[in-house]
Design a protein around this motif. Structure first.
Motif, mmCIF file in Angstrom:
data_model
loop_
_atom_site.group_PDB
_atom_site.id
_atom_site.type_symbol
_atom_site.label_atom_id
_atom_site.label_comp_id
_atom_site.label_asym_id
_atom_site.label_seq_id
_atom_site.Cartn_x
_atom_site.Cartn_y
_atom_site.Cartn_z
ATOM 1 N N VAL A 215 0.843 -1.194 0.000
ATOM 2 C CA VAL A 215 0.000 0.000 0.000
ATOM 3 C C VAL A 215 0.879 1.245 0.000
ATOM 4 O O VAL A 215 2.088 1.178 0.239
ATOM 5 N N ARG A 216 0.249 2.373 -0.275
ATOM 6 C CA ARG A 216 0.920 3.661 -0.166
ATOM 7 C C ARG A 216 0.208 4.502 0.893
ATOM 8 O O ARG A 216 -0.980 4.303 1.165
ATOM 9 N N PHE A 217 0.934 5.450 1.466
ATOM 10 C CA PHE A 217 0.370 6.377 2.439
ATOM 11 C C PHE A 217 0.521 7.791 1.888
ATOM 12 O O PHE A 217 1.633 8.270 1.681
ATOM 13 N N LYS A 218 -0.619 8.444 1.639
ATOM 14 C CA LYS A 218 -0.623 9.791 1.059
ATOM 15 C C LYS A 218 -0.984 10.792 2.145
ATOM 16 O O LYS A 218 -2.016 10.662 2.810
ATOM 17 N N HIS A 219 -0.134 11.790 2.332
ATOM 18 C CA HIS A 219 -0.376 12.781 3.365
ATOM 19 C C HIS A 219 -1.648 13.551 3.053
ATOM 20 O O HIS A 219 -1.802 14.106 1.961
ATOM 21 N N VAL B 3 1.646 14.446 -0.510
ATOM 22 C CA VAL B 3 2.870 13.710 -0.827
ATOM 23 C C VAL B 3 2.729 12.255 -0.365
ATOM 24 O O VAL B 3 1.919 11.937 0.516
ATOM 25 N N PHE B 4 3.528 11.375 -0.969
ATOM 26 C CA PHE B 4 3.533 9.958 -0.604
ATOM 27 C C PHE B 4 4.726 9.652 0.305
ATOM 28 O O PHE B 4 5.846 10.113 0.045
ATOM 29 N N GLN C 263 7.708 3.430 -7.350
ATOM 30 C CA GLN C 263 8.008 2.215 -6.591
ATOM 31 C C GLN C 263 8.623 2.492 -5.221
ATOM 32 O O GLN C 263 8.676 1.606 -4.368
ATOM 33 N N ASN C 264 9.092 3.709 -4.984
ATOM 34 C CA ASN C 264 9.661 4.058 -3.675
ATOM 35 C C ASN C 264 8.596 4.274 -2.606
ATOM 36 O O ASN C 264 8.928 4.449 -1.428
ATOM 37 N N ASN C 265 7.321 4.283 -2.990
ATOM 38 C CA ASN C 265 6.224 4.634 -2.081
ATOM 39 C C ASN C 265 5.544 3.431 -1.435
ATOM 40 O O ASN C 265 4.637 3.616 -0.631
ATOM 41 N N TYR C 266 5.896 2.216 -1.823
ATOM 42 C CA TYR C 266 5.095 1.060 -1.405
ATOM 43 C C TYR C 266 5.588 0.452 -0.092
ATOM 44 O O TYR C 266 6.788 0.250 0.102
ATOM 45 N N TRP C 267 4.608 0.149 0.780
ATOM 46 C CA TRP C 267 4.880 -0.365 2.122
ATOM 47 C C TRP C 267 4.049 -1.618 2.373
ATOM 48 O O TRP C 267 2.955 -1.764 1.850
#
Length: 218
Positions: A155-159, A164-165, A191-195
């Motif tokens: 998943v990604r987390f968007k502020h 921003v991600f 691809q740097n945003n995925y957790w």
């Protein structure tokens, strides 16, 4: 209050509540409010981490980094409802829902704002507040597919305020946090945003009855 959180974490791990996501052909379990987890940046293989070390520039708030160590206790975060709301323990987190991530050992929330990150020049991500209470800049939207945030999904987390991600791009600190990687906010998805959720205690609705007499929702 932080002592209670740490005691709960120790109790949960002793009882085996930190089980991995369900396997086999079953539907993956949803991540729930009240759970205490570690979050792995999939591309850079580091866990979201914080500690009582402040940035020497920017906001001067508590730093947030990525660490490769699996067993670092400073990488545990509690999943909570967004600012001024309560998300009951065991409630599945929906895709598109805003949450807070509260650092267990310091009681500060994952936070972002219009300061420049020290290494990459992206947006600074810090830990902010006291005993789990900060402000609306602590809110992050869970970006995922499907109805709920699944334990085995990326998943990604968007502020929620600045869009921003939450990201890691590989920049590495020197002293006093040598070897830790910069965590920052990026304005675009890649691809740097995925957790992915890793170790932790995953609260279920049935656990609410056992745990609630001992502490209140943060």
């Amino acid at each position: 209050m932080r002592l209670l959180l740490l005691a709960e974490l120790a109790l949960g791990l002793a009882l085996g509540l930190g089980a991995a996501a369900a396997g086999g052909g079953s539907e993956p379990d949803a991540v729930t409010c009240g759970s205490v987890v570690k979050l792995l940046n999939v591309r850079h293989n580091v866990r979201l981490h914080s500690h009582d070390v402040r940035y020497g520039s920017g906001s001067g708030q508590q730093s947030v980094t990525g660490v490769s160590a699996v067993d670092d206790s400073n990488s545990y975060w509690r999943i909570r409802g967004k600012t001024s709301t309560v998300c009951g323990r065991g409630t599945p987190v929906k895709c598109g829902q805003s949450i807070r991530l509260t650092h267990i050992n310091t009681g500060r929330n994952l936070h972002s704002h219009h300061f420049t990150s020290p290494l990459s020049g992206n947006q600074e991500v810090s830990a902010f507040g006291e005993d789990g209470e900060g402000d609306y800049l602590d809110d992050w939207t869970v970006v995922c597919s499907g109805p709920y945030w699944a334990r085995d999904s990326e998943v990604r987390f968007k502020h929620s305020s600045t869009d921003v991600f939450l990201s890691v791009t590989g920049e590495q600190y020197g002293r006093p946090i040598h070897g830790q990687k910069e965590v920052h906010g990026m304005s675009y998805s890649n691809q740097n945003n995925y957790w992915k959720v890793m170790e932790g205690i995953f609260m279920k609705p049935s656990e609410l009855l056992r745990m609630d007499p001992y502490h209140s929702e943060l």
